[in-house]
Design a protein around this motif. Structure first.
Motif, PDB file in Angstrom:
ATOM      1  N   CYS A 241      34.729  39.208  34.494  1.00  0.00           N
ATOM      2  CA  CYS A 241      35.560  40.457  33.889  1.00  0.00           C
ATOM      3  C   CYS A 241      36.137  41.460  34.530  1.00  0.00           C
ATOM      4  CB  CYS A 241      34.251  41.141  33.059  1.00  0.00           C
ATOM      5  SG  CYS A 241      33.400  42.165  34.122  1.00  0.00           S
TER       6      CYS A 241
ATOM      7  N   CYS B 293      34.087  43.589  37.011  1.00  0.00           N
ATOM      8  CA  CYS B 293      33.715  42.927  38.345  1.00  0.00           C
ATOM      9  C   CYS B 293      34.541  42.795  39.139  1.00  0.00           C
ATOM     10  CB  CYS B 293      32.786  41.814  37.736  1.00  0.00           C
ATOM     11  SG  CYS B 293      31.552  41.864  37.239  1.00  0.00           S
TER      12      CYS B 293
ATOM     13  N   ASN C 183      29.095  39.068  39.309  1.00  0.00           N
ATOM     14  CA  ASN C 183      28.766  38.980  37.632  1.00  0.00           C
ATOM     15  C   ASN C 183      27.957  40.039  37.165  1.00  0.00           C
ATOM     16  OD1 ASN C 183      25.756  37.983  37.074  1.00  0.00           O
ATOM     17  ND2 ASN C 183      26.381  37.024  38.889  1.00  0.00           N
ATOM     18  N   CYS C 184      28.093  40.102  35.849  1.00  0.00           N
ATOM     19  CA  CYS C 184      27.394  41.168  35.176  1.00  0.00           C
ATOM     20  C   CYS C 184      26.907  40.844  33.842  1.00  0.00           C
ATOM     21  CB  CYS C 184      28.332  42.467  34.971  1.00  0.00           C
ATOM     22  SG  CYS C 184      29.552  42.185  33.975  1.00  0.00           S
TER      23      CYS C 184
ATOM     24  N   CYS D  37      30.019  38.670  31.920  1.00  0.00           N
ATOM     25  CA  CYS D  37      30.387  37.750  32.574  1.00  0.00           C
ATOM     26  C   CYS D  37      29.598  36.752  33.688  1.00  0.00           C
ATOM     27  CB  CYS D  37      31.830  38.102  33.470  1.00  0.00           C
ATOM     28  SG  CYS D  37      31.411  38.801  35.062  1.00  0.00           S
TER      29      CYS D  37
ATOM     30  N   ARG E  88      25.481  48.136  34.077  1.00  0.00           N
ATOM     31  CA  ARG E  88      25.998  46.866  33.565  1.00  0.00           C
ATOM     32  C   ARG E  88      25.384  45.488  34.019  1.00  0.00           C
ATOM     33  NH1 ARG E  88      30.617  44.691  35.145  1.00  0.00           N
ATOM     34  NH2 ARG E  88      30.755  45.416  37.115  1.00  0.00           N
TER      35      ARG E  88
HETATM   36 ZN   LIG Z   1      31.683  41.250  35.064  1.00  0.00          ZN
END
Ligand SMILES: [Zn+2]
Ligand SMILES: [Fe+3]
Ligand SMILES: [Mg+2]
Ligand SMILES: [Zn+2]
Lengths: 792, 328
Positions: free
Chosen positions: A122, A125, A143-144, A147, A185
């Motif tokens: 995303c 990120c 990542n989060c 994503c 996040r």
């Molecule tokens: Zn992300």
């Protein structure tokens, strides 16, 4: 509504609602979002991840609860896909009073299951990854909740770290606190990790790890080498797409002379340099699914830099995508000072015939001969996911290969079906499908089952999906073809087997995608499939619904000579069709010579085979008809990859259409489509034979191939439309479904669709389910589902 | 010649031809041959031969009828001793042709070291048979302790063929139909006792010996894979195929593995013995081109997998049924 509100006012009462949210609600930051909505709406209660769904208790004044529900529906978390919300009033006495709003830990329950596909990196990120002050600066696995990998790392549901391949990596204290804090996040983001914890990249068989591995990779690519790179759903083979020599070398090593390679571009701007991109395409290109888009190449001057010719030789389009895994971003931009190209070839990392490699063992075995380095990492891939491939039709996505980013999102059919089925799919471009009630989970791309390794991958992935989706199918559905390996796989499952005719399955998949319940006229224009009469079908008009079908018509049968080789060598079909028209050997030889279809001895052999029906089957395959026309028009006499000849034919016709809009009609009135000739087959025969005769004559007279290619498309569309009209007359059925691999041909699709609409037909076509064999498992599963209803 | 008229006279003439060619001390003039029993176990095999055309490059139905039965016995490890043969001949079949058939039988029997001990001829009306049908029955002697059978293949065995494959099938195909193919292909038809003997002399560690006749090597391999419940893995690049045969197959879209052989054995034996066996075969007539073409595995029991020249691992289509295209 306003009045009601006024009336209710003043006597606001406290209510409690139990809410169940179904869909992709795990690992997408669902619970924190719910928690925020609860605070904003001023309610109390709880939210709990149950696995198949999220359960919410909402307690408060009626209007606040209502407000909460509205927020939930209108502002779900970015990557969630809410498919259904069930609400139920419950008594406060039963569940007690909630003093605040709590997030409760996962608790596994049985029920409808939705697995999230993998999500491309995303924007946030990306920003963090390139922020030198961030603790995930240049982290290849950033990542989060918005994503990162999902399906490909999943063992079982509910989606929690210990049920993914991240379980081997304990979190560092910083990551753990982010993971546990609903305000970040990364709250509940299962694959969370950082430069201090989690997986690591490395070069197989060499010393380099982490940073030095990435720099070595970049250098190798920069210097014209080939590197195998482990991404999300498997390995890619990667080289500089602007370096002709590097691309040629990859072609030689991969034994792939002309089939286009997919390209990964640095960013949208880079794509626009090379291709024409409209708004819809741009949105998808940069969206969170990141498929390969088939985009039209820009016309460029000869000396311009950019993509080199051998990436997609002779093709007006190129398959292009943007980076979706952080490690892919790092290939383009890093802090090592190496100037990387804007375009990289990113082709599936597999040995010819085998599925895409997903672990080091496979990569070393199969890819080390094809590349100079292997950049791997130690986060295991549980389920392979090839890149999805998307074409466009009238500005809308038209799926060619549905895999990463899309599978296994279910197709929902509103039939009152109950039960569980498994469909093994077709032989080429195999995908399988698990049906649960009205939901159909089409698998990621498995591949061509001619290869044992792919057959094994199918068996293994079926097994994984059954576990993941917690299903025990009651029946297995498969194709009617006795020699398909997919049929064998289905038979070996030990379940009752239901066999479904190939083209009927195509039509059913189109019906299911469009949630059509009633009968349709199915136009299945396809390669080859086994017919119920033991001949080969592929240019069919079927009257179909979920209960069964009737073969109402087909193109004119011809002899398909030489078995599997006839699918690769269109000249064989061409000679057979010409002989069928002339019924005379001398004359055939003469025409074949003029058209330069094959050598004289080759022609003689083929005619002898035709006479003796040796290794020859009766066929109505539309795909082979296209191959034959491509050969007759001198466009391609052979294909080095599936569909090459017919694609080239389409491109020729499209090129012509662009230049000239008016065409002169065939002079002789013999191909008047309404004129029915002999119909010995007890079905309507589309007169493709006289069309062949016409094209052959005109070609030998020296008429331009592009023009004739266009006429062929036009006339074939006319024959289809006319066939549909006749069937409507007979049956009153007014809805036509278009399916089969030939409908990847967008020119034919447009001509048929527009022609039918002009005649006031309702036309169904594919959108996100491929028209090719990658979609037939859905049709098989739908049939099997209807089948078990009848037994119940 | 006027022997087409009376059935009786014709039969006698025919009998004379055969007697002249098959003459040996054990050939009976009475109702049955009386023979000394062999020392070891006895193997008996019978086969009927119909081939159209009866004459083809590299042989004829006479040679075939001897080789077929001799090879069946040999594959059981039995030394062929005696043969009986029965002919059904279409009325009007040319005498010179019969003579040629008898000559071929005599020559092949002699080479195989087998005696024809009893025979019968019947003349059938025109159209009742196509030319000539021959049935031979063979008796062989098993002296060695070798035990070979289709259900004895073991994972780890090497798979050997004794020469290039598919020539008989290809020859017949070309002789039968005028495809206009100009290919110089002759049948591989040959008696193989000598080859089996050489292999057995080289090693006793043998699991399977089969002659790949109708259906070719592919069919035999599928049979063995099923009988032994093992997987079979072939390396396409190692399979000997004559260039002419390959060319014809390419044109016709056929798989050489499914073309008949009449002088080729498939042998399965522990990997360690493979080279010894190949070396023994290479010095024998009819098997100079012997080659190790694959191995027996535990994986995919019942199936034959082919490692192709482009590196794919294709499941060899099951034998039988129509040749249906599978490519969509
Ligand atoms: Zn992300
Ligand atoms: Fe199909
Ligand atoms: Mg026999
Ligand atoms: Zn960490």
């Amino acid at each position: 509504m306003g009045n009601l509100y006024v009336l209710d006012r003043g006597k606001e009462r406290m209510i409690t609602k139990k809410i169940r949210v179904y869909g992709i609600v795990q690992g997408v930051g669902f619970r924190p979002t719910v928690s925020r909505h609860a605070a904003a709406a001023g309610i109390t209660g709880s939210v709990c991840n149950k696995g198949p769904y999220v359960e919410i208790f909402a307690q408060g004044e009626e209007k606040c609860v209502k407000d909460f529900l509205e927020r939930l529906e209108k502002q779900p978390p970015k990557r969630a896909a809410i498919l259904k919300i069930n609400t139920e009033d419950v008594k406060e006495e039963e569940y007690g009073k909630f003093n605040d709003f709590q997030i409760i830990e996962s608790e596994k329950t049985k029920g409808e299951i939705f697995v999230s596909p993998d999500i491309a990196i995303c924007e946030e990120c990306k920003k963090e990854m390139y922020d030198p002050k961030d603790r995930r600066y240049l982290h290849p696995f950033i990542n989060c909740t918005c994503c990162g990998p999902r399906l490909t790392i999943l063992d079982a549901l509910p989606y929690d770290r210990e049920r993914t391949s991240m379980k081997e990596f304990p979190m560092c204290p910083d990551c753990a606190s982010e993971y546990e804090d609903p305000a970040t996040r990364r709250y509940d983001a299962q694959p969370v990790c950082c430069n201090d914890c989690g997986p690591e990249v490395y070069l197989t068989g060499r010393e380099e790890r982490g940073r030095s591995a990435i720099i070595a990779t970049r250098k190798m690519i920069h210097d014209g080498g080939i590197v195998a790179i482990k991404g999300i759903g498997g390995f890619h083979l990667c080289c500089d797409a602007t370096n002709e020599e590097a691309v040629q070398r990859l072609r030689t090593l991969k034994n792939r002379p002309v089939k286009p390679f997919a390209v990964m571009a640095r960013d949208v701007e880079a794509v626009k340099q090379e291709c024409l991109v409209n708004e819809v395409q741009e949105e998808i290109l940069d969206g969170h699914q990141k498929p390969i888009l088939l985009l039209e190449k820009r016309k460029k001057s000869a000396d311009s830099t950019g993509l080199c010719k051998s990436v997609a030789p002779g093709n007006p389009k190129v398959g292009i995508m943007l980076p979706y895994a952080p490690v892919q971003m790092l290939l383009f931009r890093y802090d090592d000072g190496i100037q990387m190209p804007d375009y990289l070839v990113m082709t599936s990392g597999n040995a010819s015939g085998a599925p895409i490699c997903r672990d080091d063992k496979e990569a070393v075995e199969e890819l080390s001969q094809l590349c100079d380095l292997i950049l791997s990492h130690d986060r295991k891939i549980r389920i392979r996911a090839d890149d999805s491939v998307m074409d466009f039709y009238k500005g809308e996505p038209y799926m060619i290969r549905r895999s990463r980013g899309y599978a296994p999102l279910p197709m929902m059919v509103t039939m009152p079906w109950k039960g569980q089925v498994l469909a093994a799919g077709g032989e080429l471009k195999n995908t399988f499908c698990i049906g649960v009630d009205g939901r159909f989970y089409l698998s990621p791309y498995v591949g061509d089952l001619e290869d044992l390794r792919t057959v094994k991958a199918l068996q293994e992935t079926i097994h994984r999906f059954e576990t993941l989706l917690e299903v025990e199918p009651e029946v297995a559905a498969c194709d009617l073809h006795p020699k398909y390996n997919s049929t064998v796989v289905a038979e070996e499952l030990g379940l009752p087997v239901v066999k479904i005719q190939h083209h009927y399955a195509h039509i059913l998949s189109c019906m299911a995608e469009n949630d059509r319940k009633e009968q349709v006229i199915g136009v299945a224009f396809d390669g080859t499939g086994y017919g119920t009469d033991g001949t080969i079908w592929g240019g069919e008009l079927l009257l179909a619904d979920y209960h069964g079908f009737e073969r109402m018509g087909s193109i004119e049968p011809f002899l398909q000579i030489g078995g599997d080789i006839s699918a690769k060598e269109g000249w064989r079909i061409a000679v057979s069709l010409i002989y069928q028209q002339t019924q005379d050997k001398e004359q055939t030889m003469e025409i074949v010579k003029k058209l330069n279809l094959c050598s004289e001895p080759e022609c003689k052999v083929l005619l002898a085979m035709a006479d003796r029906k040796m290794n020859a089957v009766t066929s109505t395959s539309a795909g082979r008809l296209f191959d034959a026309v491509s050969a007759i028009l001198g466009i391609r006499t052979k294909s080095t990859f599936e569909g090459e000849a017919s694609m080239a034919l389409e491109f020729a016709a499209e090129a012509y259409e662009k230049e000239i809009w008016e065409i002169d009609e065939p002079a002789d009135g013999e191909s008047d489509p309404d004129e029915e000739k002999k119909e010995p087959e007890d079905r309507l025969i589309m007169q493709t034979g006289s069309l062949i005769k016409y094209l052959t004559e005109k070609k030998t007279e020296g008429i331009q191939a592009e023009k004739l290619a266009y006429i062929f498309h036009q006339k074939l569309a006319d024959l289809i439309i006319c066939g549909c009209r006749k069937i409507r007359k007979k049956t009153k059925c007014n809805c036509v479904a278009l399916s089969g691999g030939v409908f990847q041909n967008r020119l034919l699709l447009r001509m048929v669709e527009e022609g039918l609409e002009k005649e006031h037909f309702t036309v169904l076509r594919h959108h996100l389910i491929p028209a090719n064999d990658g979609g037939i498992a859905l049709g098989q599963a739908a049939y099997a589902m209807q089948y078990i209803q009848e037994g119940k | 010649m006027a022997h087409g008229a009376g059935g009786h006279q014709t039969s006698e003439l025919i009998d004379m031809i055969f007697k002249a060619h098959f003459d040996n001390p054990d050939l009976t003039a009475d109702d049955a041959a009386v023979l000394t029993p062999p020392i070891g176990k006895m193997a008996v095999s019978t086969d009927g031969f119909i081939v159209s055309p009866a004459f083809y490059p590299g042989g004829n139905i006479g040679k075939l009828s001897i080789c077929g039965t001799v090879n069946d016995l040999s594959c059981m490890g039995a030394k062929p001793l005696y043969l009986t043969c029965a002919f059904v001949i279409e009325e009007g079949f040319p005498m010179e042709k019969l003579e040629e058939i008898a000559e071929a039988m005599e020559k092949t029997a002699k080479e195989a070291g087998v005696r024809i001990v009893s025979g019968d001829t019947k003349v059938a009306g025109k159209g009742q048979v196509d030319g000539v049908f021959i049935t031979t029955t063979g008796i062989g002697e098993i002296t060695d302790g070798v035990e070979v059978a289709g259900n004895l293949a073991k994972p780890g065995d090497a798979i050997i063929v004794t020469g290039d494959i598919g020539r008989h099938g290809c020859t017949i195909l070309l002789a039968r139909e005028d495809f206009g193919i100009d290919a110089d292909v002759t049948s591989d038809c040959a008696p193989l006792w000598g080859n089996v003997k050489a292999v057995m002399d080289a090693t006793h560690e043998l699991h399977v010996i089969r002659d790949a006749t109708r259906g070719g090597v592919g069919t035999v391999l599928y049979e063995i894979a099923g009988q032994s419940q093992v997987g079979i893995r072939l390396d396409a690049s190692k399979i000997p195929v004559a260039p002419e045969v390959r060319g014809v197959c390419g044109m016709l879209g056929l798989e050489p593995l499914y073309l008949a052989c009449e002088g080729r054995l498939v042998i399965m034996a522990p990997k360690e013995q493979a080279q010894t066996i190949v070396d023994a075969l290479k010095v024998c007539p009819y098997s100079q081109d012997a080659a190790i073409i694959g191995e027996v595995t535990e994986e995919q029991p019942g199936k034959v997998v082919m490692l192709t020249e482009i590196g794919t691992q294709a499941l060899l289509p099951q034998p039988g049924g129509e040749l249906l295209p599978r490519i969509c």
